[in-house]
Design a protein around this motif. Structure first.
Motif, PDB file in Angstrom:
ATOM      1  N   GLY A   1       1.139  -1.311  -0.129  1.00  0.00           N
ATOM      2  CA  GLY A   1      -0.055  -0.040   0.231  1.00  0.00           C
ATOM      3  C   GLY A   1       0.713   1.217   0.043  1.00  0.00           C
ATOM      4  N   LYS A   2       1.924   1.520  -0.026  1.00  0.00           N
ATOM      5  CA  LYS A   2       3.018   2.230   0.096  1.00  0.00           C
ATOM      6  C   LYS A   2       3.921   2.320  -0.883  1.00  0.00           C
ATOM      7  N   CYS A   3       5.006   3.365  -1.432  1.00  0.00           N
ATOM      8  CA  CYS A   3       5.567   3.554  -2.374  1.00  0.00           C
ATOM      9  C   CYS A   3       7.274   3.650  -2.456  1.00  0.00           C
ATOM     10  N   LEU A   4       8.488   2.902  -3.064  1.00  0.00           N
ATOM     11  CA  LEU A   4       9.088   2.889  -3.567  1.00  0.00           C
ATOM     12  C   LEU A   4      10.149   4.476  -3.641  1.00  0.00           C
ATOM     13  N   ASP A   5      10.583   4.710  -2.185  1.00  0.00           N
ATOM     14  CA  ASP A   5      10.476   6.335  -2.223  1.00  0.00           C
ATOM     15  C   ASP A   5      12.278   5.813  -1.724  1.00  0.00           C
ATOM     16  N   ILE A   6      13.022   7.481  -1.975  1.00  0.00           N
ATOM     17  CA  ILE A   6      14.038   7.930  -1.853  1.00  0.00           C
ATOM     18  C   ILE A   6      14.700   8.786  -0.504  1.00  0.00           C
ATOM     19  N   SER A   7      14.613   8.385   0.230  1.00  0.00           N
ATOM     20  CA  SER A   7      14.946   8.887   1.255  1.00  0.00           C
ATOM     21  C   SER A   7      14.797  10.553   1.233  1.00  0.00           C
ATOM     22  N   GLY A   8      14.174  11.519   2.226  1.00  0.00           N
ATOM     23  CA  GLY A   8      14.002  12.816   1.899  1.00  0.00           C
ATOM     24  C   GLY A   8      14.581  13.292   0.612  1.00  0.00           C
ATOM     25  N   ALA A   9      14.133  12.890  -0.308  1.00  0.00           N
ATOM     26  CA  ALA A   9      14.437  13.242  -1.338  1.00  0.00           C
ATOM     27  C   ALA A   9      15.414  13.387  -1.961  1.00  0.00           C
TER      28      ALA A   9
ATOM     29  N   GLY B   1      24.518   6.539  -2.531  1.00  0.00           N
ATOM     30  CA  GLY B   1      24.687   5.551  -1.434  1.00  0.00           C
ATOM     31  C   GLY B   1      22.581   6.774  -0.927  1.00  0.00           C
ATOM     32  N   THR B   2      22.508   7.190  -1.150  1.00  0.00           N
ATOM     33  CA  THR B   2      20.893   7.640  -0.511  1.00  0.00           C
ATOM     34  C   THR B   2      19.752   6.311   0.200  1.00  0.00           C
ATOM     35  N   LYS B   3      19.129   6.156   0.807  1.00  0.00           N
ATOM     36  CA  LYS B   3      18.770   5.267   1.229  1.00  0.00           C
ATOM     37  C   LYS B   3      17.541   5.063   0.863  1.00  0.00           C
ATOM     38  N   ILE B   4      17.047   3.553   0.032  1.00  0.00           N
ATOM     39  CA  ILE B   4      15.693   3.239  -0.823  1.00  0.00           C
ATOM     40  C   ILE B   4      14.341   3.189   0.465  1.00  0.00           C
ATOM     41  N   GLN B   5      13.530   3.456   0.556  1.00  0.00           N
ATOM     42  CA  GLN B   5      12.759   2.760   2.083  1.00  0.00           C
ATOM     43  C   GLN B   5      11.430   3.016   1.301  1.00  0.00           C
ATOM     44  N   LEU B   6      10.551   2.421   1.883  1.00  0.00           N
ATOM     45  CA  LEU B   6       8.881   2.113   2.125  1.00  0.00           C
ATOM     46  C   LEU B   6       8.891   3.719   2.235  1.00  0.00           C
ATOM     47  N   TYR B   7       7.356   4.039   1.582  1.00  0.00           N
ATOM     48  CA  TYR B   7       6.976   5.333   2.120  1.00  0.00           C
ATOM     49  C   TYR B   7       5.131   5.998   1.403  1.00  0.00           C
ATOM     50  N   GLY B   8       5.108   6.689   2.435  1.00  0.00           N
ATOM     51  CA  GLY B   8       3.558   6.843   1.617  1.00  0.00           C
ATOM     52  C   GLY B   8       3.430   7.343   0.273  1.00  0.00           C
ATOM     53  N   CYS B   9       2.902   6.599  -0.433  1.00  0.00           N
ATOM     54  CA  CYS B   9       2.610   7.526  -1.632  1.00  0.00           C
ATOM     55  C   CYS B   9       2.032   8.979  -1.789  1.00  0.00           C
ATOM     56  N   ASN B  10       2.686  10.352  -2.308  1.00  0.00           N
ATOM     57  CA  ASN B  10       2.387  11.632  -2.487  1.00  0.00           C
ATOM     58  C   ASN B  10       2.764  11.969  -3.625  1.00  0.00           C
ATOM     59  N   ASN B  11       2.773  11.694  -4.837  1.00  0.00           N
ATOM     60  CA  ASN B  11       2.991  12.090  -6.855  1.00  0.00           C
ATOM     61  C   ASN B  11       4.360  12.976  -6.242  1.00  0.00           C
ATOM     62  N   THR B  12       5.572  12.850  -5.267  1.00  0.00           N
ATOM     63  CA  THR B  12       6.237  13.510  -5.226  1.00  0.00           C
ATOM     64  C   THR B  12       7.614  12.757  -6.915  1.00  0.00           C
ATOM     65  N   GLY B  13       8.138  14.033  -6.927  1.00  0.00           N
ATOM     66  CA  GLY B  13       9.824  12.899  -7.598  1.00  0.00           C
ATOM     67  C   GLY B  13      10.743  11.580  -7.048  1.00  0.00           C
ATOM     68  N   ALA B  14      10.491  11.856  -5.973  1.00  0.00           N
ATOM     69  CA  ALA B  14      11.438  10.808  -4.865  1.00  0.00           C
ATOM     70  C   ALA B  14      10.529   9.494  -5.028  1.00  0.00           C
ATOM     71  N   GLN B  15       9.649   9.279  -5.844  1.00  0.00           N
ATOM     72  CA  GLN B  15       9.021   7.987  -6.146  1.00  0.00           C
ATOM     73  C   GLN B  15       8.768   7.530  -7.552  1.00  0.00           C
ATOM     74  N   LYS B  16       9.522   8.219  -8.308  1.00  0.00           N
ATOM     75  CA  LYS B  16       9.444   8.447  -9.816  1.00  0.00           C
ATOM     76  C   LYS B  16      10.127   7.026 -10.094  1.00  0.00           C
ATOM     77  N   TRP B  17      10.118   5.741 -10.878  1.00  0.00           N
ATOM     78  CA  TRP B  17      11.517   5.138 -11.623  1.00  0.00           C
ATOM     79  C   TRP B  17      10.658   4.807 -12.977  1.00  0.00           C
ATOM     80  N   VAL B  18      11.478   4.626 -13.650  1.00  0.00           N
ATOM     81  CA  VAL B  18      11.654   4.805 -15.506  1.00  0.00           C
ATOM     82  C   VAL B  18      12.050   3.452 -15.660  1.00  0.00           C
ATOM     83  N   ALA B  19      12.056   2.906 -15.950  1.00  0.00           N
ATOM     84  CA  ALA B  19      12.425   1.421 -16.641  1.00  0.00           C
ATOM     85  C   ALA B  19      13.265   2.055 -18.279  1.00  0.00           C
ATOM     86  N   GLN B  20      14.474   1.689 -18.731  1.00  0.00           N
ATOM     87  CA  GLN B  20      15.327   2.327 -18.859  1.00  0.00           C
ATOM     88  C   GLN B  20      15.921   0.736 -20.007  1.00  0.00           C
TER      89      GLN B  20
END
Length: 587
Positions: A511-519, A524-543
């Motif tokens: 029920g939550k999003c893959l998120d970059i801690s503190g944007a 080395g910035t932590k990847i965490q679970l966090y409530g979805c907020n539609n910010t750029g820290a939760q966008k992941w684009v397959a290359q």
């Protein structure tokens, strides 16, 4: 100016050359298939800008007697096609400063351990900086203890039977190394078996029909030429070239030229691995297709070419929902055509115009009506389009990926458009596909039309995300608390490993999003679970290279320490396309 920009400038401002001005190797017949003479529409674009190629043929094991013929052939190709060849067996040339002067490095039947540790490091740096590699024949019999090189080459030699004729099946006829060939190619050579099958990590251009010769040992799926993007660079390999006669064969020479041009970034191609597609048109007739409106498509050499119009050749046999549609196309010059998707069955070509969406093919028009646009609705990213586009006279590959009301367009493997339908009168969620024949003066050809249905659903894709060591992306301890660390763990089908790939570029679990801690943007910035907020820290684009990039930071999802151990933490890191940044999404 970069070599790619020089290439664009050279064809963007010059008229097409006639076929009479092509190098002899480029117009030679290929194989023994009965084929019509090349059409004048296949004229080449303006000549390539000058570039430099290093040919390296050091041997520490078996030495092929054909190496001298190979060097001669490559020198002659260079003279005819505007590149210089430096041939050497001195590994001391493998320094950062020396390699920087070459657009491509050819390993010509090298064998054994040919580079020391510092030379290996220099070559790795060259590839990671965007350099090109071309491996010929025994380049796969080289550097068995250098894992990085095995990944670059794609597969390493295992065994071979005696020299004999065989049928080569040409799987990709859009890549410059194989576009001149028929669907099959009759050759005599020493046919290698490989220790692994490269199909899952490389794009196979041609394979061997093991039923046509004795001693093949790869179980019927036997790639013999392939290409791949590798850690920022490009890698092309062909298993041919054992015999001296190979290098006098115009078709094989043209095969090598195409590999060199692609590795040196003088031409573009979709070199992503490809499996699971079903052919809708491969040259054995147009069963399932129907012409609507005036004009037609002429069929020759497993190729459909538009004639007259305005009409539409549409696939009436089936409607599609969620899918990846791939096809190869070529313009003769400033010609107009397009690929239609999401339209209802109709014998009126205007029904597709009024009810579906057209992915445009047109060399010159306004941004929302030129190549790569969703016609009349959304322009392509023109900078990305220009960097990926081959000029008239050369083949291009589209991937049109439809999921729900979202349409993503890839040109030669690079994403150039991302469109979401919001028109209530239209829908991408179900419909037919079709090819436009635009008018009397428009000459556009299509090949190898294939489709892969995605999960049998129009909704978001759900399932495991797999990374290094085939381990799964996992929410530590299955906790849904904000800030929970994301890690690698042995796949176990738990809810902590069930991810939804959203149409909004999010990845969701519990029920939550893959998120970059503190944007954050630092390595080395932590990847965490966090409530979805539609910010750029939760966008992941397959290359196209298999990485997952966060556009806001410009960095990639990474398994720390290049480790696949259970509990390995995922963090943000500068993109380098290493194995610890490659991810397989569900569906």
């Amino acid at each position: 100016m970069s070599r790619r920009l020089r290439r664009l400038a050279s064809w963007g401002t010059c008229a097409l050359l006639s076929t009479a001005m092509l190098p002899a190797a480029a117009t030679a017949a290929a194989g023994t298939d009965a084929r019509p003479a090349p059409s004048p529409v296949a004229a080449a674009a303006a000549a390539d800008p000058a570039y430099d190629v290093l040919v390296f043929s050091k041997t520490a094991g078996f030495r092929h007697s054909s190496i001298d013929e190979g060097v001669t052939a490559l020198r002659e190709l260079g003279t005819a096609n505007n590149f210089t060849v430096t041939a050497t067996e001195d590994a001391a040339v493998f320094t950062p400063a020396s390699l920087a002067g070459y657009e491509a490095v050819v390993f010509l039947s090298t064998t054994g351990d040919v580079l020391n540790a510092s030379q290996q490091t220099a070559f790795e740096g060259y590839i990671q900086a965007g350099g090109g590699y071309v491996g010929i024949h025994a380049a796969a019999d080289t550097e068995y203890d250098w894992t990085w090189y095995g990944g670059l080459a794609g597969a390493l030699f295992r065994a071979h039977p005696q020299i004999q004729p065989a049928t080569v099946t040409v799987e990709d006829r859009a890549h410059d190394a194989t576009a001149h060939l028929g669907r099959t190619w009759q050759r005599t050579d020493e046919w290698y078996d490989y220790r692994t099958n490269p199909r899952t990590t490389a794009h196979v251009l041609a394979s061997l029909d093991e039923s046509t010769y004795s001693g093949g040992g790869m179980g019927g799926d036997h790639p013999i030429a392939w290409c791949k993007d590798y850690q920022g660079g490009r890698a092309f390999y062909t298993g041919g070239g054992h015999t001296e006669d190979s290098y006098a064969d115009p078709a094989f020479r043209r095969h090598l030229l195409g590999g060199i041009r692609w590795a040196a970034r003088l031409t573009e191609a979709d070199c992503r691995p490809e499996t699971g597609y079903t052919s809708l048109y491969g040259g054995t007739g147009t069963t399932g297709w129907k012409q609507a409106g005036p004009g037609s498509f002429a069929e020759s050499d497993a190729t459909l070419t538009s004639r007259g119009g305005l009409g539409l050749l549409w696939y009436q046999a089936k409607e599609y929902k969620a899918y990846s549609l791939k096809l190869d196309w070529r313009q003769a010059g400033d010609d107009n055509s397009g690929v239609f998707v999401g339209f209802p069955a109709s014998d009126d070509p205007w029904s597709a115009v009024d009810n579906g969406y057209e992915i445009q093919i047109d060399a010159t028009d306004t941004p929302d009506r030129t190549t790569g646009s969703v016609y009349g609705f959304k322009s392509a990213d023109l900078a990305a389009r220009d960097a990926a586009l081959n000029p008239p006279g050369e083949w291009n590959t589209y991937e049109i990926r439809v999921e729900g009301e979202r349409l993503q367009l890839f040109l030669n493997g690079q994403k150039i458009n991302d469109f979401t339908n919001t028109d209530p009168a239209r829908s991408l969620q179900q419909g037919h596909i079709g090819l436009q024949n635009h008018g009397t003066d428009d000459d556009v050809s299509f090949r190898n039309i294939r489709i892969k249905e995605i999960g049998g659903t129009t909704g978001p894709r759900e399932g495991a995300i797999k990374g290094l060591g085939s381990k799964c992306v996992d929410v530590a301890n299955g906790s849904s608390a904000d800030g929970t660390q994301i890690q690698l763990w042995t796949c176990n089908q738990s809810a902590a490993q069930k991810w939804t790939v959203g149409t909004d570029d999010t990845l969701r679990a519990l029920g939550k999003c893959l998120d970059i801690s503190g944007a954050g943007t630092a390595d080395g910035t932590k990847i965490q679970l966090y409530g979805c907020n539609n910010t750029g820290a939760q966008k992941w684009v397959a290359q196209a290279d298999g990485t997952l990039k966060n556009p806001q930071s410009g960095k990639c999802l990474d398994a720390s320490g290049n480790s696949s151990a259970d509990g390995t933490k995922l963090h943000l890191w500068a993109c380098h396309t290493g194995a610890n940044q490659k991810w397989v999404l569900p569906g």
